[in-house]
Motif scaffolding. Sequence first.
Motif, PDB file in Angstrom:
ATOM      1  N   ASP A   1       0.807  -1.215   0.000  1.00  0.00           N
ATOM      2  CA  ASP A   1       0.000   0.000   0.000  1.00  0.00           C
ATOM      3  C   ASP A   1       0.844   1.270   0.000  1.00  0.00           C
ATOM      4  O   ASP A   1       0.315   2.365  -0.073  1.00  0.00           O
ATOM      5  N   MET A   2       2.146   1.149   0.100  1.00  0.00           N
ATOM      6  CA  MET A   2       2.996   2.339   0.168  1.00  0.00           C
ATOM      7  C   MET A   2       3.957   2.351  -1.022  1.00  0.00           C
ATOM      8  O   MET A   2       5.142   2.129  -0.886  1.00  0.00           O
ATOM      9  N   TYR A   3       3.448   2.606  -2.182  1.00  0.00           N
ATOM     10  CA  TYR A   3       4.282   2.717  -3.383  1.00  0.00           C
ATOM     11  C   TYR A   3       5.048   4.034  -3.345  1.00  0.00           C
ATOM     12  O   TYR A   3       4.549   5.035  -2.845  1.00  0.00           O
ATOM     13  N   PRO A   4       6.255   4.056  -3.912  1.00  0.00           N
ATOM     14  CA  PRO A   4       6.931   5.348  -4.030  1.00  0.00           C
ATOM     15  C   PRO A   4       6.209   6.210  -5.060  1.00  0.00           C
ATOM     16  O   PRO A   4       5.508   5.688  -5.922  1.00  0.00           O
TER      17      PRO A   4
END
Length: 70
Positions: free
Chosen positions: A25-28
């Motif tokens: 859920d934490m893409y760059p």
Amino acid sequence: MNYRKIFITLTLLLVWDIMLAQAPDMYPPTVPEPVENPVLYIAITVAVIAIYFIYRYSQKRKRNKEKDNN
């Protein structure tokens, strides 16, 4: 006893399958933001390295002075 091993194996396989199905859920960010002040980051890095070498040199001089006094 044998059913316990089968149950544990099936449970672990199901958990493994669920774990692999999760998406991060934490893409760059797709377009990285530019660094506001890159000179500051370079200056801090150079300053930390310089302080380290000065400290190491002073400790070396201190050890040599103690060695000469003995």
